[in-house]
Design a protein around this motif. Structure first.
Motif, PDB file in Angstrom:
ATOM      1  N   VAL A  74       0.842  -1.205   0.000  1.00  0.00           N
ATOM      2  CA  VAL A  74       0.000   0.000   0.000  1.00  0.00           C
ATOM      3  C   VAL A  74       0.872   1.248   0.000  1.00  0.00           C
ATOM      4  CG1 VAL A  74      -1.717   1.318   1.303  1.00  0.00           C
ATOM      5  CG2 VAL A  74      -1.907  -1.173   1.139  1.00  0.00           C
ATOM      6  N   GLN A  75       1.919   1.249   0.813  1.00  0.00           N
ATOM      7  CA  GLN A  75       2.812   2.402   0.863  1.00  0.00           C
ATOM      8  C   GLN A  75       3.523   2.614  -0.467  1.00  0.00           C
ATOM      9  OE1 GLN A  75       5.292   2.791   4.403  1.00  0.00           O
ATOM     10  NE2 GLN A  75       3.956   1.387   5.509  1.00  0.00           N
ATOM     11  N   LEU A  76       3.933   1.519  -1.102  1.00  0.00           N
ATOM     12  CA  LEU A  76       4.569   1.618  -2.423  1.00  0.00           C
ATOM     13  C   LEU A  76       3.655   2.314  -3.426  1.00  0.00           C
ATOM     14  CD1 LEU A  76       6.263  -1.875  -2.935  1.00  0.00           C
ATOM     15  CD2 LEU A  76       7.403   0.333  -3.154  1.00  0.00           C
ATOM     16  N   ILE A  77       2.416   1.880  -3.483  1.00  0.00           N
ATOM     17  CA  ILE A  77       1.468   2.447  -4.453  1.00  0.00           C
ATOM     18  C   ILE A  77       1.151   3.892  -4.122  1.00  0.00           C
ATOM     19  CG2 ILE A  77      -0.857   2.217  -5.419  1.00  0.00           C
ATOM     20  CD1 ILE A  77      -0.642  -0.801  -4.874  1.00  0.00           C
ATOM     21  N   LEU A  78       1.039   4.214  -2.836  1.00  0.00           N
ATOM     22  CA  LEU A  78       0.751   5.594  -2.426  1.00  0.00           C
ATOM     23  C   LEU A  78       1.870   6.543  -2.834  1.00  0.00           C
ATOM     24  CD1 LEU A  78      -0.841   5.182   1.123  1.00  0.00           C
ATOM     25  CD2 LEU A  78      -1.917   6.201  -0.900  1.00  0.00           C
ATOM     26  N   TRP A  79       3.117   6.181  -2.524  1.00  0.00           N
ATOM     27  CA  TRP A  79       4.231   7.054  -2.882  1.00  0.00           C
ATOM     28  C   TRP A  79       4.396   7.164  -4.392  1.00  0.00           C
ATOM     29  CZ3 TRP A  79       6.163  10.458   0.237  1.00  0.00           C
ATOM     30  CH2 TRP A  79       6.166  10.227   1.611  1.00  0.00           C
ATOM     31  N   TYR A  80       4.154   6.062  -5.102  1.00  0.00           N
ATOM     32  CA  TYR A  80       4.292   6.075  -6.559  1.00  0.00           C
ATOM     33  C   TYR A  80       3.261   6.999  -7.204  1.00  0.00           C
ATOM     34  CZ  TYR A  80       4.752   4.305 -11.328  1.00  0.00           C
ATOM     35  OH  TYR A  80       4.944   4.193 -12.684  1.00  0.00           O
ATOM     36  N   ALA A 114      10.069   3.417  -4.428  1.00  0.00           N
ATOM     37  CA  ALA A 114      10.339   2.136  -3.774  1.00  0.00           C
ATOM     38  C   ALA A 114      11.258   2.320  -2.568  1.00  0.00           C
ATOM     39  CB  ALA A 114      10.967   1.161  -4.766  1.00  0.00           C
ATOM     40  N   THR A 115      12.314   3.109  -2.750  1.00  0.00           N
ATOM     41  CA  THR A 115      13.263   3.350  -1.655  1.00  0.00           C
ATOM     42  C   THR A 115      12.584   4.041  -0.488  1.00  0.00           C
ATOM     43  OG1 THR A 115      15.092   3.552  -3.250  1.00  0.00           O
ATOM     44  CG2 THR A 115      15.447   4.439  -1.033  1.00  0.00           C
ATOM     45  N   LEU A 116      11.812   5.056  -0.776  1.00  0.00           N
ATOM     46  CA  LEU A 116      11.140   5.820   0.274  1.00  0.00           C
ATOM     47  C   LEU A 116      10.108   4.974   1.012  1.00  0.00           C
ATOM     48  CD1 LEU A 116      10.996   8.626   1.559  1.00  0.00           C
ATOM     49  CD2 LEU A 116       9.313   9.269  -0.173  1.00  0.00           C
ATOM     50  N   ALA A 117       9.280   4.277   0.259  1.00  0.00           N
ATOM     51  CA  ALA A 117       8.219   3.476   0.874  1.00  0.00           C
ATOM     52  C   ALA A 117       8.785   2.352   1.743  1.00  0.00           C
ATOM     53  CB  ALA A 117       7.311   2.895  -0.208  1.00  0.00           C
ATOM     54  N   LEU A 118       9.752   1.610   1.210  1.00  0.00           N
ATOM     55  CA  LEU A 118      10.304   0.486   1.962  1.00  0.00           C
ATOM     56  C   LEU A 118      11.135   0.955   3.155  1.00  0.00           C
ATOM     57  CD1 LEU A 118      11.329  -1.995  -0.888  1.00  0.00           C
ATOM     58  CD2 LEU A 118       9.287  -2.029   0.544  1.00  0.00           C
ATOM     59  N   SER A 119      11.830   2.088   3.006  1.00  0.00           N
ATOM     60  CA  SER A 119      12.631   2.621   4.114  1.00  0.00           C
ATOM     61  C   SER A 119      11.742   3.034   5.279  1.00  0.00           C
ATOM     62  CB  SER A 119      13.468   3.815   3.646  1.00  0.00           C
ATOM     63  OG  SER A 119      14.394   3.441   2.661  1.00  0.00           O
ATOM     64  N   LEU A 120      10.670   3.737   4.977  1.00  0.00           N
ATOM     65  CA  LEU A 120       9.752   4.163   6.038  1.00  0.00           C
ATOM     66  C   LEU A 120       9.061   2.966   6.685  1.00  0.00           C
ATOM     67  CD1 LEU A 120       8.191   7.276   4.268  1.00  0.00           C
ATOM     68  CD2 LEU A 120       9.689   7.305   6.276  1.00  0.00           C
ATOM     69  N   HIS A 121       8.655   2.011   5.862  1.00  0.00           N
ATOM     70  CA  HIS A 121       7.997   0.818   6.393  1.00  0.00           C
ATOM     71  C   HIS A 121       8.947   0.038   7.305  1.00  0.00           C
ATOM     72  CE1 HIS A 121       5.307  -2.643   6.488  1.00  0.00           C
ATOM     73  NE2 HIS A 121       6.316  -3.416   6.129  1.00  0.00           N
ATOM     74  N   LEU A 185       8.162  -6.809  -4.188  1.00  0.00           N
ATOM     75  CA  LEU A 185       6.934  -6.022  -4.399  1.00  0.00           C
ATOM     76  C   LEU A 185       7.156  -4.854  -5.350  1.00  0.00           C
ATOM     77  CD1 LEU A 185       5.555  -5.826  -0.733  1.00  0.00           C
ATOM     78  CD2 LEU A 185       4.745  -7.316  -2.561  1.00  0.00           C
ATOM     79  N   VAL A 186       8.406  -4.387  -5.457  1.00  0.00           N
ATOM     80  CA  VAL A 186       8.654  -3.197  -6.285  1.00  0.00           C
ATOM     81  C   VAL A 186       8.420  -3.477  -7.760  1.00  0.00           C
ATOM     82  CG1 VAL A 186      10.324  -2.328  -4.595  1.00  0.00           C
ATOM     83  CG2 VAL A 186      11.147  -3.601  -6.600  1.00  0.00           C
ATOM     84  N   SER A 187       8.330  -4.743  -8.126  1.00  0.00           N
ATOM     85  CA  SER A 187       8.057  -5.066  -9.531  1.00  0.00           C
ATOM     86  C   SER A 187       6.699  -4.527  -9.970  1.00  0.00           C
ATOM     87  CB  SER A 187       8.101  -6.585  -9.746  1.00  0.00           C
ATOM     88  OG  SER A 187       7.116  -7.237  -8.960  1.00  0.00           O
ATOM     89  N   ILE A 188       5.807  -4.292  -8.996  1.00  0.00           N
ATOM     90  CA  ILE A 188       4.463  -3.817  -9.344  1.00  0.00           C
ATOM     91  C   ILE A 188       4.488  -2.371  -9.827  1.00  0.00           C
ATOM     92  CG2 ILE A 188       3.731  -2.897  -7.090  1.00  0.00           C
ATOM     93  CD1 ILE A 188       1.049  -4.303  -7.531  1.00  0.00           C
ATOM     94  N   ILE A 189       5.557  -1.619  -9.463  1.00  0.00           N
ATOM     95  CA  ILE A 189       5.672  -0.230  -9.936  1.00  0.00           C
ATOM     96  C   ILE A 189       6.821  -0.105 -10.946  1.00  0.00           C
ATOM     97  CG2 ILE A 189       4.608   0.812  -7.910  1.00  0.00           C
ATOM     98  CD1 ILE A 189       7.411   1.507  -6.888  1.00  0.00           C
TER      99      ILE A 189
END
Length: 259
Positions: A74-80, A114-121, A185-189
C-alpha cells in the motif's frame, strides 16, 4: 523434478542472463540502501521514544504506529502515485515568489518511490528492535558509568551500544532477509529488480515456470549468504554474553586511563 514442464535446460540458459544479473544487482542494492536508511531512521525514532519528553516520544510512537501498521505494498502504491495529491514540489518565498518548481513525477521515479516506501515501512520495525536492544542493557552499569563522569555520548558508545548489539543483531538480520524478499513487491511499480526482469522475459517468451525457478534460485543464494553473515555477527557480538561485567570494567578502565 522430472516434470518436463520445469524445462531445466531453459532454467540453465537464463540463470546468468545479463538481464537477470542486472535485476539481481538492483535487488541487492535496493536492500542495502533501504536497510541503511531504515536503520538510521529507526535509531532516531527509538531514541525519541525513549525520551522523557512527550514532544519527542509521542511523534515517534505515532511514526512507528503508522509505518509499521500499514502494508508495504500500500505504501509503495501511495508514494508512486504521490503526484495525484501533489502536482509540483516548489519553493515559494514571501515577497520574492516561486524560486523553483519541479513536477512531482520528475522526482518520484519508481526507484525513489520504492526506496522511500520500503525505508519508512522498515524503519518502524527497526525502531522497535533498536529500542528493545537499548533497553536490555543493565541500568546499573549506565548509572555507574555516569557517576564516574562519563558523558552521555561516550556512555552510549562505550557501554550501551556494544552490549545492546547482541540483542539487536539477530532480529536485524532476520529483518534484512525479510526485506530482501519484500523488495519483490517493487516489480508492481516497474522497478527493474530480479523478479521484474524475469517477468519482462517470460512476457515475451511465455517460459514462465523456468524464469520463476531462476528467480527462486537467486533469492535462495543471496539469503544463504546473508544467513552466514548473520551467524558470524551473532557469534562476534555474542562473545560477551557471559562477560558483561568484564566488558563494562574494561570500558571504565580505559575511560579512567584517559582521564
Amino acid at each position: 523434478m522430472t516434470n518436463p514442464e520445469l524445462q531445466w535446460p531453459i532454467v540453465g540458459k537464463y540463470l546468468f542472463h545479463p538481464q537477470i544479473m542486472k535485476g539481481l544487482w538492483v535487488t541487492i542494492f535496493l536492500t542495502i540502501l533501504v536497510m541503511a536508511l531504515a536503520t538510521i531512521m529507526g535509531m532516531i525514532a527509538a531514541l525519541m521514544m525513549m525520551s522523557s519528553s512527550k514532544l519527542l516520544s509521542i511523534p515517534a510512537r505515532v511514526f512507528v504506529w503508522f509505518f509499521r501498521g500499514t502494508p508495504a505494498l500500500v505504501q509503495l502504491i501511495l508514494w508512486y502515485n504521490l503526484s495525484i495529491l501533489v502536482k509540483n514540489f516548489a519553493l515559494w518565498i514571501p515577497g520574492i515568489g516561486t524560486i523553483f518548481s519541479i513536477p512531482t513525477n520528475d522526482i518520484m521515479t519508481p526507484f525513489v518511490a520504492a526506496t522511500l516506501a520500503l525505508s519508512l515501512h522498515e524503519s518502524g520495525y527497526m525502531a522497535e528492535i533498536i529500542r528493545g536492544g537499548l533497553m536490555s542493557v543493565n541500568k546499573g552499569q549506565t548509572e555507574a558509568a555516569a557517576c564516574l563522569g562519563m558523558k552521555p555520548s561516550l556512555l552510549t558508545r562505550r557501554i550501551v551500544i556494544p552490549q545492546a548489539m547482541r540483542m539487536i543483531i539477530p532480529p536485524t538480520g532476520n529483518e534484512t532477509i525479510n526485506l530482501l524478499k519484500t523488495t519483490s513487491l517493487v516489480s508492481i511499480i516497474a522497478v527493474g529488480d530480479v523478479l521484474y526482469s524475469a517477468q519482462a522475459i517470460y512476457a515475451r517468451t511465455f517460459e514462465t515456470i523456468p524464469l520463476l525457478i531462476v528467480v527462486t534460485f537467486w533469492y535462495l543464494v543471496v539469503v544463504s549468504i546473508m544467513s552466514v553473515g548473520q551467524g558470524y555477527l551473532e557469534r562476534y557480538y555474542g562473545r560477551e554474553d557471559h562477560g558483561d561485567k568484564e566488558g563494562f570494567l574494561k570500558s571504565i578502565f580505559k575511560f579512567n586511563r584517559r582521564k
